[in-house]
Design a protein around this motif. Structure first.
Motif, short mmCIF file in Angstrom:
data_model
loop_
_atom_site.label_atom_id
_atom_site.label_comp_id
_atom_site.label_asym_id
_atom_site.label_seq_id
_atom_site.Cartn_x
_atom_site.Cartn_y
_atom_site.Cartn_z
N LEU A 1 0.88 -1.17 0.00
CA LEU A 1 0.00 0.00 0.00
C LEU A 1 0.92 1.22 0.00
CD1 LEU A 1 -2.69 1.52 0.35
CD2 LEU A 1 -2.43 1.20 2.84
N GLU A 2 0.76 2.06 -1.01
CA GLU A 2 1.65 3.23 -1.12
C GLU A 2 0.83 4.50 -0.91
OE1 GLU A 2 3.75 3.54 -4.84
OE2 GLU A 2 4.88 5.27 -4.12
N LEU A 3 1.20 5.29 0.09
CA LEU A 3 0.48 6.53 0.40
C LEU A 3 1.33 7.71 -0.05
CD1 LEU A 3 -0.57 5.59 4.08
CD2 LEU A 3 -1.82 5.13 1.95
N GLY A 4 0.77 8.56 -0.90
CA GLY A 4 1.53 9.69 -1.45
C GLY A 4 2.42 9.17 -2.57
N ALA A 5 1.80 8.66 -3.63
CA ALA A 5 2.54 7.90 -4.66
C ALA A 5 2.90 8.73 -5.89
CB ALA A 5 1.71 6.70 -5.09
N SER A 6 2.18 9.83 -6.13
CA SER A 6 2.35 10.56 -7.39
C SER A 6 3.67 11.36 -7.40
CB SER A 6 1.16 11.52 -7.55
OG SER A 6 1.37 12.39 -8.62
N PRO A 7 4.39 11.44 -8.52
CA PRO A 7 4.03 10.93 -9.85
C PRO A 7 4.31 9.44 -10.06
CG PRO A 7 6.09 12.12 -9.96
CD PRO A 7 5.60 12.27 -8.55
N ARG B 1 -3.78 12.11 -4.14
CA ARG B 1 -4.84 12.95 -4.72
C ARG B 1 -4.45 13.42 -6.11
NH1 ARG B 1 -4.21 16.60 0.46
NH2 ARG B 1 -2.10 17.31 0.14
N ALA B 2 -3.17 13.32 -6.44
CA ALA B 2 -2.71 13.66 -7.80
C ALA B 2 -2.52 12.37 -8.59
CB ALA B 2 -1.39 14.42 -7.71
N PRO B 3 -2.68 12.42 -9.91
CA PRO B 3 -2.57 11.19 -10.70
C PRO B 3 -1.13 10.71 -10.85
CG PRO B 3 -3.01 13.07 -12.12
CD PRO B 3 -3.03 13.60 -10.72
N CYS C 1 5.07 5.02 2.78
CA CYS C 1 4.44 6.35 2.90
C CYS C 1 5.48 7.42 2.60
CB CYS C 1 3.86 6.53 4.31
SG CYS C 1 3.14 8.17 4.52
N ASP C 2 5.24 8.17 1.53
CA ASP C 2 6.14 9.26 1.15
C ASP C 2 5.32 10.55 0.99
OD1 ASP C 2 8.67 10.33 0.38
OD2 ASP C 2 8.19 10.10 -1.75
N MET C 3 4.26 10.67 1.81
CA MET C 3 3.41 11.86 1.72
C MET C 3 4.20 13.09 2.15
SD MET C 3 0.04 10.26 3.49
CE MET C 3 -0.81 11.81 3.75
N ASN C 4 3.96 14.20 1.48
CA ASN C 4 4.58 15.43 1.98
C ASN C 4 3.67 16.03 3.06
OD1 ASN C 4 2.65 16.21 0.17
ND2 ASN C 4 4.07 17.06 -1.32
C1 LIG Z 1 7.00 13.66 -2.28
S1 LIG Z 1 5.58 13.40 -3.23
C2 LIG Z 1 5.62 11.67 -3.50
C3 LIG Z 1 6.59 11.25 -4.56
C4 LIG Z 1 6.39 9.81 -4.89
N1 LIG Z 1 6.69 8.94 -3.76
C5 LIG Z 1 7.18 9.34 -6.08
O1 LIG Z 1 7.83 8.31 -5.98
O2 LIG Z 1 7.12 9.94 -7.14
C6 LIG Z 1 4.33 13.55 -2.01
C7 LIG Z 1 2.95 13.20 -2.50
O3 LIG Z 1 2.10 13.13 -1.36
C8 LIG Z 1 0.80 13.46 -1.81
N2 LIG Z 1 -0.05 13.73 -0.65
C9 LIG Z 1 0.25 14.46 0.45
N3 LIG Z 1 -0.79 14.46 1.30
C10 LIG Z 1 -1.77 13.71 0.72
C11 LIG Z 1 -3.08 13.33 1.11
N4 LIG Z 1 -3.62 13.74 2.27
N5 LIG Z 1 -3.79 12.55 0.28
C12 LIG Z 1 -3.28 12.13 -0.91
N6 LIG Z 1 -2.05 12.47 -1.33
C13 LIG Z 1 -1.29 13.25 -0.53
C14 LIG Z 1 1.02 14.65 -2.73
O4 LIG Z 1 -0.07 14.79 -3.61
C15 LIG Z 1 2.32 14.26 -3.43
O5 LIG Z 1 2.06 13.69 -4.68
#
Ligand SMILES: C[S@@+](CC[C@H](N)C(=O)[O-])C[C@H]1O[C@@H](n2cnc3c(N)ncnc32)[C@H](O)[C@@H]1O
Length: 377
Positions: free
Chosen positions: A217-223, A242-244, A278-281
């Motif tokens: 399960l990956e949280l904060g996955a985009s891009p 929340r971003a694609p 989890c790599d959410m910012n």
């Molecule tokens: C540092 S980037 C992740 C980079 C990603 N791990 C990669 O490998 O490309 C942080 C991500 O966390 C997402 N994010 C932060 N808080 C979030 C939330 N509450 N719900 C969904 N996405 C969230 C942002 O949209 C952003 O895309």
């Protein structure tokens, strides 16, 4: 009167540039004294209690460490026969210790000048001819037994530094802890791919690496740089953001993309995961709350890899407090700390490796229904 010998051990520690401003406090926390700076980000230190390199609050600031059992301060570029003399000395001093292999690297791994990278590689090649053939059987550093001693050799403008240590004790398979991974490849979706590749060394060192086919399960996955790296290793990934994700991941085998806020994400009732990334910012205390909420769906023995952003925590004390707070929240939910470390591709952040305990009401006191009950479709 004869001067007393200094009984403190000599150690090479790597201090990431992100923390150079905290050097005095880190040394104080280690109970160590800096003898001199070496290479780009190494410190040669004297330390009374080397266990502090692994156990103290200051330990997390050190990317990699090595006891210095032999050093040859010299200018390798100007030393005739450097490779032959260094290889012979390594054999004389360490041949009897039967290390599993020898690995050599430059003290300044980021340098665009390849001189010391080439010198290190040639030194390893010559020294391996002197050591027993089994030392040559390890072709990839990641094949090492994490608990067995390796002879690490580091070379740079200041000379040669050698020591015996296991990859687990030194905090990484590669000399200096870094394996250079190209981040600028046009195929890379983001820099984060290199980060997860290095982060995965830490569960591997502790023998808790999820099997191929495991469900992350990956949280904060985009891009999707990390997603792509996990998929390339044969894992299944449910990627929430929340971003694609990058279009190149569309229809990738093993991927389920969930485009929504993590706060509203509820997996279907029977779904369980083998690992969470989890790599959410944003504030790490909020991010760990999401991990804790979803940890009830993590199988016993499953791991969590968590990027701990140090938002607004700049001082030594504030950083330690923030890490403690996050680690304590995780521990209260049954996620025990395996590692807190700074990776080559980390900025002002640490990477945590956590592990869920092994029984339904597990060794961390986490009842299986806690969290699980509040999560559902
Ligand atoms: C540092 S980037 C992740 C980079 C990603 N791990 C990669 O490998 O490309 C942080 C991500 O966390 C997402 N994010 C932060 N808080 C979030 C939330 N509450 N719900 C969904 N996405 C969230 C942002 O949209 C952003 O895309």
């Amino acid at each position: 009167m004869k001067a007393e010998a200094d009984s403190r051990a000599l150690w090479l520690v790597r201090l990431p540039q992100a923390f150079t401003g905290l050097e005095a406090e880190i040394l104080h926390g280690l109970g160590a004294e800096c003898v001199r700076k070496t290479g780009r980000d190494y410190l040669l230190i004297r330390i009374a209690d080397p266990s502090r390199i692994r156990d103290s609050a200051a330990a997390k600031f050190l990317r990699w460490n090595l006891p210095v059992h032999h050093m040859w301060p010299c200018r390798p570029r100007e030393t005739e026969g450097f490779i032959e003399k260094a290889a012979q000395a390594a054999w004389r001093k360490f041949g009897g210790a039967r290390p599993q292999t020898l690995l050599a690297g430059p003290l300044d791994p980021g340098s665009p000048n390849r001189y010391f990278k080439t010198l290190a590689s040639n030194l390893r090649g010559r020294a391996l001819q002197l050591f027993p053939p089994e030392c040559s059987s390890i072709r990839d550093a990641e094949q090492q037994d994490a608990g067995r001693e390796t002879l690490f050799l580091l070379v740079g403008e200041e000379g040669l530094f050698c020591g015996l240590g296991s990859p687990l004790e030194c905090n990484g398979y590669h000399p200096g802890g870094t394996r250079h991974i190209r981040q600028t490849s046009p195929a890379a979706i983001s820099r984060a791919g290199a980060k997860i590749a290095e982060a995965l060394h830490h569960p591997a060192l502790r023998d808790v690496m999820p099997e191929a086919g495991a469900h992350w399960l990956e949280l904060g996955a985009s891009p999707g740089g990390m997603t792509a790296e996990l998929l390339a290793r044969g894992y299944r990934v449910t990627a929430v953001d929340r971003a694609p994700l990058d279009k190149r991941l569309a229809r990738a085998d093993g991927l389920q993309e969930v485009c929504r806020d993590v706060a509203t994400f509820m997996p279907d009732a029977p779904t369980r995961y083998d690992a969470i990334l989890c790599d959410m910012n944003g504030d790490a205390r909020n991010s760990i709350a999401h991990v804790v909420r979803l940890a009830g769906r993590l199988n016993a023995g499953g791991i969590v890899i968590f990027t701990l952003k140090l938002t607004d925590a700049e001082t030594y004390q504030a950083i330690n407090d923030r890490v403690d707070e996050v680690v304590n929240r995780a521990a209260a939910a049954g996620l025990g700390q395996l590692a807190v470390t700074h990776l080559t591709y980390n900025r002002h952040e640490f990477t945590l490796v956590l592990k869920r305990g092994t029984s339904p009401c597990d060794d961390f006191g986490f009842p299986d229904h806690a969290g699980g009950g509040s999560i559902g479709p």
